[in-house]
Design an enzyme around this catalytic site. Structure first.
Site, PDB file in Angstrom:
ATOM      1  N   SER A  14     -43.712  21.296 -42.264  1.00 20.28           N
ATOM      2  CA  SER A  14     -44.093  22.637 -42.701  1.00 20.28           C
ATOM      3  C   SER A  14     -44.654  23.444 -41.537  1.00 20.28           C
ATOM      4  O   SER A  14     -44.001  23.588 -40.504  1.00 20.28           O
ATOM      5  CB  SER A  14     -45.077  22.535 -43.876  1.00 20.28           C
ATOM      6  OG  SER A  14     -45.171  23.758 -44.559  1.00 20.28           O
ATOM      7  N   ASP A  58     -39.764  22.291 -48.526  1.00 23.16           N
ATOM      8  CA  ASP A  58     -40.926  21.889 -47.720  1.00 23.16           C
ATOM      9  C   ASP A  58     -41.073  20.369 -47.586  1.00 23.16           C
ATOM     10  O   ASP A  58     -41.076  19.640 -48.579  1.00 23.16           O
ATOM     11  CB  ASP A  58     -42.186  22.463 -48.375  1.00 23.16           C
ATOM     12  CG  ASP A  58     -43.376  22.488 -47.430  1.00 23.16           C
ATOM     13  OD1 ASP A  58     -43.793  21.405 -46.982  1.00 23.16           O
ATOM     14  OD2 ASP A  58     -43.882  23.591 -47.144  1.00 23.16           O
TER      15      ASP A  58
END
Length: 304
Positions: free
Chosen positions: A42, A158
């Site tokens: 991320s 993610d």
């Protein structure tokens, strides 16, 4: 005389808390400890890629110079894209401050992996080749905010959903010693002591920006900020929910494959989109490295 070990750095997920990674990297470099392998999840993938591509100073300057309105410009209501982020604007940002559009992971001077999640299978995906910017965007595609990224007939989201602190990826790239940065160590179960679970009032600026673009949609999508005891707003609920399972996953993953050095900046007062606290987050990261330097030097055999 034995050779120095290969050092890997695993940069974890954590939204705006991720600016702490910049402080961590700068402090390590200042101490003469240069990571040989870089892996990120991320926001950790974004900062790590920027460092690997030689653009960390540019990214740091943008972060410190940007205003809240600069951040808000990344958001737009386009439900057909399954997210609030303006992808064209975000891609331009990545190409300017992380890696140019034509730069591939294979071309980076350091081995690099960005971790993302296969939306259909739930499998962990390691991006080790191809476009740097696309790998970073996939790793950052937080459900609800970013649309998923299409790659090789699969949708990627993610990486924090499966591996918030990618120690395993560093080991896979040949790191002998892994310095891991966990941004989520103190964010669960402390709501009564802090204000980082964003209330609707805290989100007012961003929500007003979005509402101006979406008057045709029901304003009931967002919480009201008029009540004295304001419930968590939309982004606060998303953020806190993700924080909870990422904390649990991080604990489990680090227990199974522990880092040699674990750096855990205390950032519970930095919310999901509180980019205005970037300088504070960087300082916290740098201070953590300073405190851990004796142990880092011992394990990496990098003496002053």
């Amino acid at each position: 005389m034995s050779s120095s070990p290969t050092i890997g750095i695993a940069l974890g997920s954590g939204a705006s808390r991720g600016w702490s990674h910049i402080g961590v990297i700068n402090a390590l470099l200042k101490a003469g400890i240069e990571p040989d392998v870089v892996c990120g999840t991320s926001v950790g993938a974004m900062v790590g890629a920027s460092y690997a591509a030689g653009n960390l100073t540019k990214l740091q300057n943008w972060v410190l110079d940007s205003s809240r309105s600069d951040v808000y410009r990344f958001f737009d209501i386009k439900f057909s894209q399954a997210g609030f982020v303006d992808i064209a604007r975000f891609n331009k940002f990545l190409h300017s401050y992380v890696a140019a559009e034509d730069v591939t992971i294979e071309e980076l001077p350091k081995p690099f992996i960005a971790v993302s999640t296969d939306l259909d299978s739930g499998h962990e995906v390691w991006s080790k080749d191809g476009s740097v910017a696309q790998a970073v965007r996939a790793s950052m595609s937080l459900p609800g905010l970013f649309p998923p990224v299409r790659e090789n007939d699969r949708w990627l989201v993610d990486g924090g959903l499966v591996n918030p602190v990618p120690v395993t990826a560093c080991h896979a790239l040949g790191a002998d010693v892994v310095i891991a940065v966990n941004l989520n160590s103190d964010i669960v179960g402390r709501r009564e002591k802090r204000t980082t679970v964003s209330s609707a009032q805290e989100e007012e600026g961003l929500l007003r920006h979005l509402k101006q673009q979406a008057k045709e949609y029901s304003s009931s999508l967002f919480s009201s900020a008029d009540e004295k005891e304001t419930p968590p707003g939309l982004l606060g609920v998303i953020s806190s929910s993700i924080n909870i399972f990422q904390d649990r996953i991080t604990r489990s993953r680090l227990a199974g494959d522990p880092a040699d050095i674990l750096i855990s900046p205390k950032l519970s007062d930095v919310g999901l989109l509180e980019f205005g606290k970037a300088e504070e987050a960087m300082k916290v990261g740098a201070d953590c490295v300073e405190r851990a330097l004796p142990e880092i030097r011992r394990i990496t055999r990098r003496d002053e």
